[in-house]
Design a protein around this motif. Structure first.
Motif, mmCIF file in Angstrom:
data_model
loop_
_atom_site.group_PDB
_atom_site.id
_atom_site.type_symbol
_atom_site.label_atom_id
_atom_site.label_comp_id
_atom_site.label_asym_id
_atom_site.label_seq_id
_atom_site.Cartn_x
_atom_site.Cartn_y
_atom_site.Cartn_z
ATOM 1 N N TYR A 1 40.762 51.199 23.110
ATOM 2 C CA TYR A 1 41.596 52.082 24.217
ATOM 3 C C TYR A 1 43.219 51.508 24.175
ATOM 4 O O TYR A 1 43.451 50.525 24.396
ATOM 5 N N ILE B 1 46.657 51.566 25.685
ATOM 6 C CA ILE B 1 46.921 51.361 26.962
ATOM 7 C C ILE B 1 48.544 51.025 26.972
ATOM 8 O O ILE B 1 49.114 50.459 25.866
ATOM 9 N N GLN C 1 49.523 53.705 31.445
ATOM 10 C CA GLN C 1 49.100 54.702 30.577
ATOM 11 C C GLN C 1 47.650 54.228 30.101
ATOM 12 O O GLN C 1 47.417 53.119 29.647
ATOM 13 N N GLY C 2 46.648 55.073 30.070
ATOM 14 C CA GLY C 2 45.301 54.590 29.674
ATOM 15 C C GLY C 2 44.406 53.639 30.518
ATOM 16 O O GLY C 2 43.306 53.161 29.998
ATOM 17 N N LYS D 1 43.054 53.831 33.447
ATOM 18 C CA LYS D 1 41.846 54.484 33.970
ATOM 19 C C LYS D 1 40.486 54.469 32.854
ATOM 20 O O LYS D 1 39.578 54.123 33.296
ATOM 21 N N GLU D 2 40.987 54.995 31.814
ATOM 22 C CA GLU D 2 39.904 55.203 31.105
ATOM 23 C C GLU D 2 39.278 53.877 30.432
ATOM 24 O O GLU D 2 38.161 53.469 30.171
ATOM 25 N N LEU D 3 40.299 53.010 30.255
ATOM 26 C CA LEU D 3 39.996 51.387 30.100
ATOM 27 C C LEU D 3 38.877 50.830 31.028
ATOM 28 O O LEU D 3 38.035 50.137 30.926
ATOM 29 N N TYR E 1 36.847 52.482 33.209
ATOM 30 C CA TYR E 1 35.845 53.031 33.301
ATOM 31 C C TYR E 1 34.878 52.499 32.010
ATOM 32 O O TYR E 1 33.576 52.170 32.348
ATOM 33 N N ALA E 2 35.501 52.585 30.959
ATOM 34 C CA ALA E 2 34.415 52.063 30.027
ATOM 35 C C ALA E 2 34.206 50.676 30.153
ATOM 36 O O ALA E 2 33.049 50.300 29.577
ATOM 37 N N ASP F 1 31.200 50.738 32.431
ATOM 38 C CA ASP F 1 30.023 51.439 31.633
ATOM 39 C C ASP F 1 29.316 50.185 30.972
ATOM 40 O O ASP F 1 28.166 50.038 30.810
#
Length: 434
Positions: free
Chosen positions: A307, A309, A315-316, A318-320, A322-323, A326
């Motif tokens: 990811y 970031i 930057q990035g 939120k995606e990190l 969430y991953a 999960d």
């Protein structure tokens, strides 16, 4: 101050002494014995308190002694047992015997308890020794001594996710922007000297604990740099976020850093390299980061999610997060829950087998003295109340039954010689009518 390793002394309370007493009531000429038993000494108990995060309190108090039990009383009243001494420790505390290294407890759940030093049993009063031959015995036992030992406490931080990576790759900055934690951040290596914990809450309502752990360097598994101070805290994490300076801002090679950190984890504990891992390619806001990232992907032969970031510009992130959530959910679903037990001691159970005809004691000479040693014999001395003639005779009969008298005679002991047992001196006399 963060303290994660201490050595403390613990001692269970001694048992109360039994009492010699007799019923002295009007119109009861032969009342018989009425001395009660002593109470049990208190245990030293470690209990997990989830609000604690460090072993700091043990820097100021290193000795913990439980109270002794009450002595027995007349009128057949037993002495009260002492309350346990409860010592609170943070979740993740490992307790070992300082002398042998034996694992005594691994405390992780709130409220989990472990007895680390047991209190002694109370001694029996003379009501316990009445027989048809001796209906009014003047015999009472002293209470057992409580267990005592030095123990080492080692704290291994409990976090769902751990941030690993070389110094100054941005772990502390990442923690500070995804949680409310406020770690110290500066542009020099080993700014982070202790683990910092933060709670991350994402938009879908999920939350987890993340730990910013001190930076690794080559040789950390051998204690180089912060070495073991760091590595012990990664053991309990379920997921690892491997933070890499993808811009190579200090002239480092991101792929070589990745390989070296994983090698240090593997050398410290083989299973750590198989822990679920996410790569956070940090500092993507800097020049050359995109080029380095493409090269890194070509070199990476493992199927690990990457990811991109920038902790500085967010930057990035939120995606990190969430991953990470999960992956954490997946790990927790696939890992069966550990059974909750009140005491969690070492898994191995020791079994001691006595050798055939092996004596319970040894005898050695010290000049003109005979020294008798043996746990059972010395405990007998400690429990015997030598104020009473009946107790003394019972002690002598027990030594004769155990073969101590015959063994002394074979070693050359004669009447009048001095025998030392359990630190007390006795005069050898094999002509007693027992």
């Amino acid at each position: 101050m963060f303290v994660d390793k201490v050595k403390v002394y613990v001692k269970g309370g001694d048992g109360g002494n039994g009492m010699v007493a007799f019923r002295r009531e009007k119109y009861v000429p032969y009342g018989g014995p009425a001395g009660g038993d002593g109470g049990k000494g208190g245990d030293v108990v470690f209990v997990v308190e989830e609000g604690l995060r460090t072993l700091m309190d043990f820097r100021y108090q290193r000795h913990f002694k439980a109270k002794r039990g009450e002595n027995g009383r007349s009128k057949s009243q037993h002495g009260a047992g002492a309350d346990d001494l409860v010592v609170k420790v943070p979740p993740g505390t490992v307790v070992r015997d300082a002398e042998t290294g034996e694992l005594l407890a691994d405390l992780v759940e709130h409220g989990q308890r472990a007895i680390v030093a047991r209190g002694g049993k109370g001694g029996r009063g003379n009501i316990r020794f009445a027989t048809p031959v001796n209906p009014a015995p003047e015999i009472a036992e002293n209470g057992d001594l409580g267990e005592e030992r030095w123990v080492e406490l080692e704290l291994k931080v409990l976090a769902d996710i751990g941030l690993v990576g070389y110094p100054s790759v941005g772990k502390s900055t990442l923690l500070s922007v995804v949680s409310a934690a406020k770690p110290k951040i500066a542009a020099y290596h080993f700014t982070t000297l202790v683990p910092n914990l933060g709670v991350v809450r994402i938009d879908d309502g999920r939350s987890f604990v993340i730990a910013d752990l001190p930076g690794l360097i080559e040789g950390a598994h051998e204690g180089v740099g912060l070495g073991h101070q760091f590595l012990r805290h990664i053991e309990r994490t379920k997921v690892i976020i491997h933070v890499i300076d993808m811009a190579g801002s200090e002239g480092r090679d991101p792929y070589e850093d990745y390989l070296q950190i994983n090698e240090e984890l593997k050398l410290y504990r083989q299973d750590l390299v198989h822990r679920p891992q996410i790569i956070a390619a940090n500092k993507m806001d800097l020049p050359e980061a995109e080029e380095q990232l493409e090269l890194f992907k070509e070199q990476l032969d493992a199927d690990i999610p990457i990811y991109p970031i920038s902790a500085a510009t967010r930057q990035g992130l939120k995606e990190l997060m969430y991953a990470a959530a999960d992956l954490l959910d997946k790990v927790e679903r696939e890992t069966p829950p550990a059974p909750v037990v009140e005491h969690q001691f070492a898994a191995e159970r020791k079994v001691y087998k006595a050798e055939a005809d092996a004596p319970d004691f040894t005898i050695r000479r010290e000049n003109e003295l005979y020294v008798v040693e043996g746990e059972r014999i010395e405990r007998l001395v400690q429990k015997t109340n030598f104020q009473y003639q009946d107790s003394v005779l019972r002690f002598a009969r027990t030594l004769r039954t155990l073969g101590v008298e015959d063994a002394l005679r074979k070693r050359g002991a004669e009447n009048g010689d001095t025998v030392i047992i359990g630190g007390m001196e006795f005069e050898f006399n094999d002509e007693l009518d027992l």
